[in-house]
Design an enzyme around this catalytic site. Sequence first.
Site, short mmCIF file in Angstrom:
data_model
loop_
_atom_site.label_atom_id
_atom_site.label_comp_id
_atom_site.label_asym_id
_atom_site.label_seq_id
_atom_site.Cartn_x
_atom_site.Cartn_y
_atom_site.Cartn_z
N SER A 76 0.84 -1.19 0.00
CA SER A 76 0.00 0.00 0.00
C SER A 76 0.88 1.26 0.00
O SER A 76 1.64 1.47 -0.95
CB SER A 76 -0.97 -0.06 1.18
OG SER A 76 -2.04 0.83 1.02
N ASP A 140 -9.85 -4.84 -4.70
CA ASP A 140 -9.27 -3.95 -3.68
C ASP A 140 -10.19 -2.76 -3.45
O ASP A 140 -10.43 -1.98 -4.37
CB ASP A 140 -7.87 -3.48 -4.13
CG ASP A 140 -7.11 -2.76 -3.03
OD1 ASP A 140 -7.73 -2.01 -2.24
OD2 ASP A 140 -5.88 -2.93 -2.97
N HIS A 170 -7.45 -5.93 -0.19
CA HIS A 170 -6.27 -5.06 -0.07
C HIS A 170 -5.11 -5.81 0.58
O HIS A 170 -4.21 -5.21 1.13
CB HIS A 170 -6.64 -3.80 0.73
CG HIS A 170 -5.63 -2.71 0.69
ND1 HIS A 170 -5.27 -2.07 -0.47
CD2 HIS A 170 -4.89 -2.13 1.68
CE1 HIS A 170 -4.35 -1.15 -0.19
NE2 HIS A 170 -4.10 -1.17 1.10
#
Length: 188
Positions: A76, A140, A170
């Site tokens: 991320s 996601d 995610h």
Amino acid sequence: RQSSRNMKVVIIPGMGCSPVAHSNWYSWFAKEIRKRSIDCVLKDFPDPNQCRESKWVPFLLNEIGIDQDTVVVGHSSGAACAMRLLERNIPLKGVILVAAAHTDMGDEGERRSEYFNREWNWEDMKSGAEQIICFHGKDDPLIPVAEARYIAEKLKGDNFAYHEMDGASHFFQPWQEILDVFDKKFTS
């Protein structure tokens, strides 16, 4: 292929992941890497809720230490950090991008992280590591898959692989494919 004896894996966490050892899949992955007799750095990062490049990149370079024997795994916001490291031409042994973005997606928190305040140097990134692998979940909810598809298009080449996965969200949970790819690319 060079021996994995001197290899080190560094996990760069996502935003708000503190303590890192209790976040997402990081401890599971570190434990699996250590089973392969490879050092894995799993540390709390400074500024965990803003993940600013001006704090994280110096921390990686000066505190953790990264070099040509390092595989960086960024998740991320950590993937955005890894992308900026790729531009520096260290060069790294490898980079695994998990749920990466190339824009701030209109999010103020992402904008404050500093990674998205200028253009990406895709050509430097391509030569920033021997191997670059990108994982993204089709579903996601935080970073649209279009972000990763754009990154994949820009980085495509002999040293790049893109894995788009159903049901991964995610990447909050461990997933076997990251280990399979790691073993294929870095230990075989």
